[in-house]
Design a protein around this motif. Structure first.
Motif, PDB file in Angstrom:
ATOM      1  N   ARG A  15      -0.421   7.537   5.120  1.00 49.85           N
ATOM      2  CA  ARG A  15      -1.346   7.120   5.878  1.00 49.85           C
ATOM      3  C   ARG A  15      -2.508   6.296   4.982  1.00 49.85           C
ATOM      4  O   ARG A  15      -2.960   5.305   5.413  1.00 49.85           O
ATOM      5  CB  ARG A  15      -2.240   8.529   6.287  1.00 49.85           C
ATOM      6  CG  ARG A  15      -3.175   8.162   7.440  1.00 49.85           C
ATOM      7  CD  ARG A  15      -3.841   9.716   7.760  1.00 49.85           C
ATOM      8  NE  ARG A  15      -5.169   9.536   7.613  1.00 49.85           N
ATOM      9  CZ  ARG A  15      -6.142   9.492   8.683  1.00 49.85           C
ATOM     10  NH1 ARG A  15      -5.811   9.804   9.820  1.00 49.85           N
ATOM     11  NH2 ARG A  15      -7.417   9.418   8.557  1.00 49.85           N
ATOM     12  N   GLU A  16      -2.447   6.522   3.808  1.00 46.75           N
ATOM     13  CA  GLU A  16      -3.374   5.795   3.107  1.00 46.75           C
ATOM     14  C   GLU A  16      -2.697   4.357   2.786  1.00 46.75           C
ATOM     15  O   GLU A  16      -3.590   3.527   2.757  1.00 46.75           O
ATOM     16  CB  GLU A  16      -3.353   6.574   1.508  1.00 46.75           C
ATOM     17  CG  GLU A  16      -4.282   6.059   0.431  1.00 46.75           C
ATOM     18  CD  GLU A  16      -5.622   5.834   1.140  1.00 46.75           C
ATOM     19  OE1 GLU A  16      -6.426   4.923   0.752  1.00 46.75           O
ATOM     20  OE2 GLU A  16      -6.152   6.612   1.909  1.00 46.75           O
ATOM     21  N   LYS A  17      -1.435   4.212   2.541  1.00 45.93           N
ATOM     22  CA  LYS A  17      -1.030   3.011   2.276  1.00 45.93           C
ATOM     23  C   LYS A  17      -1.448   2.252   3.680  1.00 45.93           C
ATOM     24  O   LYS A  17      -1.708   0.872   3.552  1.00 45.93           O
ATOM     25  CB  LYS A  17       0.587   2.883   2.223  1.00 45.93           C
ATOM     26  CG  LYS A  17       0.879   3.058   0.793  1.00 45.93           C
ATOM     27  CD  LYS A  17       2.338   3.045   0.710  1.00 45.93           C
ATOM     28  CE  LYS A  17       3.086   3.607  -0.623  1.00 45.93           C
ATOM     29  NZ  LYS A  17       4.515   3.774  -0.786  1.00 45.93           N
ATOM     30  N   VAL A  18      -1.072   2.737   4.938  1.00 47.26           N
ATOM     31  CA  VAL A  18      -1.473   2.048   6.045  1.00 47.26           C
ATOM     32  C   VAL A  18      -2.660   1.589   6.141  1.00 47.26           C
ATOM     33  O   VAL A  18      -3.075   0.505   6.602  1.00 47.26           O
ATOM     34  CB  VAL A  18      -1.057   3.047   7.276  1.00 47.26           C
ATOM     35  CG1 VAL A  18      -1.461   2.482   8.504  1.00 47.26           C
ATOM     36  CG2 VAL A  18       0.312   3.091   7.451  1.00 47.26           C
ATOM     37  N   ILE A  19      -3.591   2.418   6.090  1.00 48.98           N
ATOM     38  CA  ILE A  19      -5.238   2.039   5.737  1.00 48.98           C
ATOM     39  C   ILE A  19      -5.543   0.793   5.069  1.00 48.98           C
ATOM     40  O   ILE A  19      -6.094  -0.081   5.470  1.00 48.98           O
ATOM     41  CB  ILE A  19      -6.131   3.126   5.374  1.00 48.98           C
ATOM     42  CG1 ILE A  19      -6.031   4.415   6.407  1.00 48.98           C
ATOM     43  CG2 ILE A  19      -7.429   2.924   5.157  1.00 48.98           C
ATOM     44  CD1 ILE A  19      -6.615   5.601   5.907  1.00 48.98           C
ATOM     45  N   GLN A  20      -4.945   0.965   3.940  1.00 48.70           N
ATOM     46  CA  GLN A  20      -5.019  -0.448   2.902  1.00 48.70           C
ATOM     47  C   GLN A  20      -4.596  -1.570   3.809  1.00 48.70           C
ATOM     48  O   GLN A  20      -5.119  -2.571   3.758  1.00 48.70           O
ATOM     49  CB  GLN A  20      -4.404  -0.192   1.485  1.00 48.70           C
ATOM     50  CG  GLN A  20      -5.196   0.615   0.877  1.00 48.70           C
ATOM     51  CD  GLN A  20      -6.596   0.391   0.441  1.00 48.70           C
ATOM     52  OE1 GLN A  20      -6.763  -0.880   0.573  1.00 48.70           O
ATOM     53  NE2 GLN A  20      -7.109   1.084  -0.463  1.00 48.70           N
ATOM     54  N   ALA A  21      -3.250  -1.450   4.220  1.00 47.90           N
ATOM     55  CA  ALA A  21      -2.601  -2.801   4.771  1.00 47.90           C
ATOM     56  C   ALA A  21      -3.320  -3.173   5.893  1.00 47.90           C
ATOM     57  O   ALA A  21      -3.494  -4.478   6.017  1.00 47.90           O
ATOM     58  CB  ALA A  21      -1.069  -2.249   5.027  1.00 47.90           C
ATOM     59  N   LEU A  22      -3.790  -2.269   6.608  1.00 47.12           N
ATOM     60  CA  LEU A  22      -4.550  -2.808   7.943  1.00 47.12           C
ATOM     61  C   LEU A  22      -5.819  -3.115   7.728  1.00 47.12           C
ATOM     62  O   LEU A  22      -6.256  -4.246   8.286  1.00 47.12           O
ATOM     63  CB  LEU A  22      -4.443  -1.400   8.898  1.00 47.12           C
ATOM     64  CG  LEU A  22      -3.320  -0.903   9.508  1.00 47.12           C
ATOM     65  CD1 LEU A  22      -3.784   0.210  10.567  1.00 47.12           C
ATOM     66  CD2 LEU A  22      -2.775  -2.124  10.150  1.00 47.12           C
ATOM     67  N   ALA A  23      -6.600  -2.744   6.382  1.00 48.72           N
ATOM     68  CA  ALA A  23      -7.819  -3.490   6.115  1.00 48.72           C
ATOM     69  C   ALA A  23      -7.679  -4.838   5.937  1.00 48.72           C
ATOM     70  O   ALA A  23      -8.327  -5.631   6.125  1.00 48.72           O
ATOM     71  CB  ALA A  23      -8.368  -2.598   4.916  1.00 48.72           C
ATOM     72  N   ASP A  24      -6.395  -5.142   4.927  1.00 48.88           N
ATOM     73  CA  ASP A  24      -6.185  -6.378   4.664  1.00 48.88           C
ATOM     74  C   ASP A  24      -5.978  -7.232   5.880  1.00 48.88           C
ATOM     75  O   ASP A  24      -6.458  -8.406   6.056  1.00 48.88           O
ATOM     76  CB  ASP A  24      -4.970  -6.442   3.780  1.00 48.88           C
ATOM     77  CG  ASP A  24      -5.264  -5.732   2.218  1.00 48.88           C
ATOM     78  OD1 ASP A  24      -6.426  -5.867   2.161  1.00 48.88           O
ATOM     79  OD2 ASP A  24      -4.211  -5.543   1.650  1.00 48.88           O
ATOM     80  N   HIS A  25      -5.215  -6.726   6.848  1.00 51.23           N
ATOM     81  CA  HIS A  25      -4.841  -7.332   8.094  1.00 51.23           C
ATOM     82  C   HIS A  25      -5.988  -7.834   8.956  1.00 51.23           C
ATOM     83  O   HIS A  25      -6.127  -8.754   9.317  1.00 51.23           O
ATOM     84  CB  HIS A  25      -3.779  -6.431   9.029  1.00 51.23           C
ATOM     85  CG  HIS A  25      -3.583  -7.046  10.317  1.00 51.23           C
ATOM     86  ND1 HIS A  25      -3.897  -6.867  11.329  1.00 51.23           N
ATOM     87  CD2 HIS A  25      -2.596  -8.268  10.413  1.00 51.23           C
ATOM     88  CE1 HIS A  25      -3.560  -7.402  12.480  1.00 51.23           C
ATOM     89  NE2 HIS A  25      -2.703  -8.274  11.786  1.00 51.23           N
TER      90      HIS A  25
END
Lengths: 183, 183
Positions: B8-18
């Motif tokens: 979930r944490e990784k996803v949050i980071q990736a989505l923030a970048d996106h």
DNA sequence: ATGGGAATGTAGCACCTATTACAAGGATGA
DNA sequence: TCATCCTTGTAATAGGTGCTACATTCCCAT
């Protein structure tokens, strides 16, 4: 059957009102059709495209915006300070709020490079710059253009506060205007 | 299977970048899933809702924004004029552009009363006001708050020029800053 | 009155949307 | 080994999107 051109004109007006009231969020063909009491089928009969609908209607809105601005403040040169106060008060009028909200929507879409908004936004920006320059006293040239850009930034920044729910901040910034001097 | 919380944490980071790269325009579950190399199904496994996704990710973005601002300019009092010049230059940095564009998107959504954006926008607005007040010399009080609001309006207004494709106007307004005096 | 063209309705296309039901994989503890 | 639970895939739902094919109605000129 009311003739096509007249009907198209009515639709443009109704859609302009709808966009002012609802922003760029509710703009599916079916929603637009409901807003002007016709069908999506007919919208695509009056216009070739959804794109053509939007450009036409938004063109109408910005035209009207320009006219309102021109009439609200006479095209007469004044001191930067006066212009700043008057333009800010004018643009924060409740009656102006729908227009400003729509303008904000358009800028956001433009920033996202979503056609046709970049072109619309740039054009309206130049109109606003011109509106200010015409009312700003002093010789034309780079210096005037810079002052005009600064004024527009201030006015727009304050109007933006209102959009963010920061009415208090907008009031505060407006109050601060009396203590600004432009050399 | 990597444990759910870490994923979930990784996803949050990736989505923030996106979101920073693409704005609030491309935010369907499928698009978000593609951006962080998973499936829409899994997104709704990590989060309960699309709303929860967006609030979480945007919360992360604004947190990061605050940190960047704090680190870029030391929290030390300075003259209004200095702060104005430095903050404007800072916020117009190319590196800041994605953040500003996203901020603009959020303000537009907030103006349209689309939850959860009004709350986010207001909160970030207050953070920015605080950021300025902390760096602005002079005694606290209404006068300081007014000056801070004015400064923020100017900075935001100039940044907005860039979003409208008006780089020339932004440059002009920034050049005009040297001739502004605050009493 | 009748043929022709303009105006409008109905139904549908292919695709996208958020969300969910169901099932299968895979590890883990008993 | 087996049952259990966490994880993941497949497929479907019900609705929305821009747009179009076809059919109908209506008015006007002949």
């Amino acid at each position: 059957m009311a003739d096509r051109q007249a009907q198209r004109e009515k639709v443009i007006q109704a859609l302009a009102d709808h966009l002012l009231a609802n922003g760029l969020g509710q703009t599916s063909l079916r929603q637009l059709a409901a807003a002007c009491d016709t069908s999506d089928r007919m919208l695509l009969y009056y216009f070739t495209d959804k794109t053509e609908i939007m450009t036409t209607v938004l063109g109408r809105v910005t035209e009207h915006f320009s006219v309102v601005l021109d009439q609200a403040l006479p095209a007469q040169e004044m001191a930067p300070h006066d212009l700043l106060l008057k333009a800010t008060a004018l643009i924060r009028t409740p009656a102006m709020r729908p227009t400003m909200r729509l303008w904000l929507d358009m800028v956001a879409a433009a920033a996202r490079e979503e056609p046709p908004f970049p072109a619309i936004a740039k054009s309206l920006l130049h109109q606003l710059m011109h509106w200010i320059e015409v009312r700003l006293e002093g010789p034309s040239g780079d210096a005037k253009r810079q002052r005009a850009a600064f004024l527009l930034a201030v006015i727009d920044g304050i109007a933006m506060f209102d959009m963010k729910g920061g009415v208090a901040e907008a009031d505060a910034a407006e109050a601060a205007l009396t203590n600004i001097a432009m050399l």
